[in-house]
Scaffold this active site. Structure first.
Site, short mmCIF file in Angstrom:
data_model
loop_
_atom_site.label_atom_id
_atom_site.label_comp_id
_atom_site.label_asym_id
_atom_site.label_seq_id
_atom_site.Cartn_x
_atom_site.Cartn_y
_atom_site.Cartn_z
N VAL A 1 0.83 -1.21 0.00
CA VAL A 1 0.00 0.00 0.00
C VAL A 1 0.87 1.26 0.00
O VAL A 1 0.65 2.20 -0.77
CB VAL A 1 -0.93 -0.02 1.24
CG1 VAL A 1 -1.68 1.29 1.39
CG2 VAL A 1 -1.91 -1.18 1.14
N PHE B 1 -8.54 1.42 -1.76
CA PHE B 1 -9.40 0.43 -2.42
C PHE B 1 -8.61 -0.15 -3.60
O PHE B 1 -9.09 -0.18 -4.73
CB PHE B 1 -10.71 1.08 -2.89
CG PHE B 1 -11.53 1.63 -1.75
CD1 PHE B 1 -12.36 0.80 -1.00
CD2 PHE B 1 -11.47 2.98 -1.41
CE1 PHE B 1 -13.11 1.30 0.06
CE2 PHE B 1 -12.22 3.49 -0.36
CZ PHE B 1 -13.04 2.64 0.38
N CYS C 1 -6.53 -9.74 1.84
CA CYS C 1 -7.56 -8.81 2.31
C CYS C 1 -8.90 -9.50 2.56
O CYS C 1 -9.37 -9.57 3.71
CB CYS C 1 -7.73 -7.69 1.31
SG CYS C 1 -6.18 -6.86 0.97
N LYS D 1 -4.42 -14.67 -7.41
CA LYS D 1 -5.12 -14.24 -8.63
C LYS D 1 -4.04 -13.86 -9.64
O LYS D 1 -2.87 -13.72 -9.26
CB LYS D 1 -6.06 -13.06 -8.34
CG LYS D 1 -5.37 -11.78 -7.92
CD LYS D 1 -6.36 -10.65 -7.80
CE LYS D 1 -5.63 -9.35 -7.51
NZ LYS D 1 -6.52 -8.22 -7.42
N ARG E 1 -0.51 -15.19 -0.37
CA ARG E 1 -1.15 -15.14 0.96
C ARG E 1 -2.60 -15.61 0.87
O ARG E 1 -3.37 -15.11 0.07
CB ARG E 1 -1.06 -13.71 1.53
CG ARG E 1 0.34 -13.39 2.05
CD ARG E 1 0.44 -11.98 2.51
NE ARG E 1 0.31 -11.03 1.41
CZ ARG E 1 0.25 -9.70 1.57
NH1 ARG E 1 0.29 -9.19 2.79
NH2 ARG E 1 0.15 -8.91 0.53
C1 UGA Z 1 -9.33 -6.45 -2.59
C2 UGA Z 1 -10.35 -5.41 -3.07
O1 UGA Z 1 -10.83 -5.76 -4.36
C3 UGA Z 1 -9.71 -4.01 -3.11
O2 UGA Z 1 -10.69 -3.04 -3.48
C4 UGA Z 1 -9.15 -3.68 -1.72
O3 UGA Z 1 -8.52 -2.41 -1.71
C5 UGA Z 1 -8.14 -4.74 -1.33
O4 UGA Z 1 -8.79 -6.03 -1.33
C6 UGA Z 1 -7.61 -4.40 0.04
O5 UGA Z 1 -8.38 -4.44 1.02
O6 UGA Z 1 -6.46 -3.94 0.15
P1 UGA Z 1 -7.36 -7.82 -3.78
O7 UGA Z 1 -7.14 -8.52 -2.49
O8 UGA Z 1 -6.19 -7.31 -4.55
O9 UGA Z 1 -8.31 -6.54 -3.58
O10 UGA Z 1 -8.13 -8.87 -4.70
P2 UGA Z 1 -9.50 -8.93 -5.54
O11 UGA Z 1 -9.27 -8.50 -6.92
O12 UGA Z 1 -10.59 -8.29 -4.78
O13 UGA Z 1 -9.73 -10.51 -5.55
C7 UGA Z 1 -9.91 -11.23 -4.33
C8 UGA Z 1 -10.14 -12.69 -4.59
O14 UGA Z 1 -11.45 -12.90 -5.11
C9 UGA Z 1 -9.19 -13.35 -5.58
O15 UGA Z 1 -8.76 -14.58 -5.05
C10 UGA Z 1 -10.04 -13.56 -6.81
O16 UGA Z 1 -9.61 -14.66 -7.57
C11 UGA Z 1 -11.39 -13.82 -6.18
N1 UGA Z 1 -12.53 -13.56 -7.10
C12 UGA Z 1 -12.70 -12.34 -7.66
C13 UGA Z 1 -13.44 -14.58 -7.35
O17 UGA Z 1 -13.32 -15.71 -6.82
N2 UGA Z 1 -14.50 -14.34 -8.19
C14 UGA Z 1 -14.67 -13.13 -8.77
O18 UGA Z 1 -15.66 -12.96 -9.52
C15 UGA Z 1 -13.76 -12.10 -8.50
#
Ligand code: UGA
Length: 486
Positions: A25, A166, A277, A338, A345
């Site tokens: 961050v 975010f 997160c 992802k 993590r």
């Molecule tokens: C998340 C939030 O999206 C950010 O807005 C936030 O700032 C961040 O956490 C944080 O609190 O710092 P991030 O952890 O980078 O961001 O990941 P995401 O893109 O949200 O994905 C999270 C997980 O959900 C991944 O494992 C992804 O594969 C999964 N996912 C996402 C699904 O299983 N299905 C979906 O349709 C979308």
């Protein structure tokens, strides 16, 4: 540092800003604020990290970050330092972005407290402290008083605001440069100057700035992640219904997501959410809520269902191998939580690999990111981590896709047939074009997409919008304009 003229594109620029904590961050915040024309000092206690950054290498993979940091250091807009007390003395704004995870699925506020104690007494009068880290609401409710206590005597007052991020890993620079919204939570701001300065600073983002109390900002941040986690979990429950009653999840969520009240993103069924997160915050909020005397059964269910998805995936692999995991070889495709990150993590891949190994399977894993491979080897010593995708696939009884990296999704499945022992694909992200995989001669299973054998007639959905969405596994919303009548 040279005193640079204000950036003409941003007249509110040229503030002296210190960012404490150059983790994910903090480093993104420091580099992007420097890009907006401010004079930024980034502080980190880890000298190895500072040395690497000075040599031009980023401690983690984030598209575009390494080159932005390098160019900001070269331009003299970003300076690196190890001593916080000294680096904050002349700052207009001090961002604090230190870690708040306790490493055991909980929150810790010790580092934040230590940091505030170290810097607050050294600030000049009128400086603004901005907490960027995610913190629990009970701590946020007290933090204004903690900072006021640290300014006893003739030091003069400072303002304290929360500015939750975010930022999505893999899209962090875009999320900072063009956010959908900026949230400011006021903990203490006696003359309103803190709020005014931050609102002016964020004019460069050209996004709505929403000002609220510190506790509200904390809940807005947590609430955003909780909502996304709930949305994914909802899609996973719908996928289970599709499997139970014989439907395909893709047109179902496609139709639901086209309702503007819902929106199409984060409706992707699969092995569930991971990362540093979403899983942590979903689990932690239930505990914090309990300590505040409220029950949050929805979030407890989201947590439980998300973990269940990982087990379901292992069960699905077993089912496709006729119940026999022992002595079978599984090619686990993807380790990062992802695509576009090397972060493992709370990655579903690790829990899945562990369960498969416990069930007696040999697991050969691959991820395009060397850092993700190294971290996975360390986390799971019994996991075989291959250096190439071919090595992971060779001799596999089943190919299990866990992270939808484009290079894994777009494998030439006909060529892969020559490497694997048995043509079985289990798609943990509903990311593959199942028509292509079936035509290449595989048995295929995913979440809410039925079970298919290569000979089964695969009926292509008739609607163009859904067909394309299935193929690309993308937001149907992007394709909305291709719908008849648009
Ligand atoms: C998340 C939030 O999206 C950010 O807005 C936030 O700032 C961040 O956490 C944080 O609190 O710092 P991030 O952890 O980078 O961001 O990941 P995401 O893109 O949200 O994905 C999270 C997980 O959900 C991944 O494992 C992804 O594969 C999964 N996912 C996402 C699904 O299983 N299905 C979906 O349709 C979308």
């Amino acid at each position: 540092m040279t005193n640079l003229p204000p950036n003409p594109a941003n007249p509110g620029s040229n503030l002296a800003i210190t960012v404490i904590g150059l983790g994910y961050v903090g480093l993104v915040t420091a580099a992007c604020l420097a890009e907006w024309g401010h004079r930024v000092t980034g502080v980190d206690a880890d000298d190895t990290r500072l040395t690497a950054l000075r040599r031009g290498s980023s401690p983690f993979h984030e598209p575009g970050l390494e080159s932005l940091v390098q160019s900001m250091i070269r331009a003299g807009r970003l300076r690196l330092a190890s001593q916080a007390a000294e680096a904050v003395r002349d700052a207009d704004i001090v961002f604090v972005a230190v870690g708040t995870h306790d490493g055991n699925g909980g929150w810790q506020t010790k580092t934040m407290l230590g940091c505030l104690k170290a810097v607050v007494p050294h600030l000049r009068e009128g400086a603004v402290v901005v907490i960027r880290s995610t913190l629990p609401p009970d701590f946020v409710a007290q933090v204004g008083d903690i900072v006021a206590e640290l300014r006893r005597g003739d030091d003069g007052q400072v303002s304290l605001l929360l500015n939750p991020e975010f930022t999505q890993e893999g899209k962090a620079l875009d999320d900072f440069r063009s956010p959908s919204r900026v949230v400011l939570g006021v903990a203490s701001d006696h003359d309103g100057r803190g709020q005014e300065l931050l609102v002016a600073m964020y004019r460069a983002a050209k996004a709505p700035v929403i000002v609220m109390s510190a506790v509200e900002a904390c809940l807005a941040k947590l609430g955003s992640n909780l909502f996304l986690a709930t949305k994914i979990t909802f899609a996973n429950e719908m996928a289970a219904l599709c499997d139970a009653f014989g439907g395909m999840i893709d047109p179902v969520v496609g139709a639901i997501g086209l309702d503007p009240r819902v929106a199409p993103s984060f409706l992707g069924a699969g092995v569930g959410f991971g990362g540093s997160c979403l899983p942590n915050q979903v689990a932690m909020i239930s505990r914090i809520a309990e300590s505040g005397g409220v029950a949050t059964p929805l979030f407890a269910a989201v947590d439980e269902i998300n973990h269940r998805q990982r087990n379901r995936f292992v069960d699905l692999i077993a089912e496709m191998l006729d119940g026999r995991l022992r002595d079978s070889r599984i090619a686990l495709m993807g380790l990062a939580f992802k695509p576009d990150t090397d972060d493992i993590r709370d990655a579903p891949s690790i829990a899945i690999a562990r369960s498969l190994i416990d069930a007696g399977a040999d697991v050969a894993a691959f991820d395009p990111m060397p850092a993700a491979r190294a971290a996975a080897s360390q986390a799971l010593p019994f996991l075989f981590v291959a250096d190439s995708v071919e090595e992971a696939l060779r001799g596999a009884d089943a190919v299990a896709l866990v992270t939808e990296w484009p290079e894994l999704v777009n494998l030439d499945w006909t060529r892969v047939r020559a490497l694997v022992r048995r043509p079985v694909v289990i798609d943990g992200r509903n990311a593959l074009d199942q028509g292509t995989v079936l035509r290449a001669g595989y048995r295929y299973a995913a979440f809410g997409r039925g079970r298919h054998t290569p000979v089964a007639a695969f009926i292509e959905p008739s609607s163009e919008v859904v067909r394309t969405a299935i193929t690309a596994n993308t937001d149907v919303g992007d394709l909305e304009t291709s719908l008849p009548g648009h």
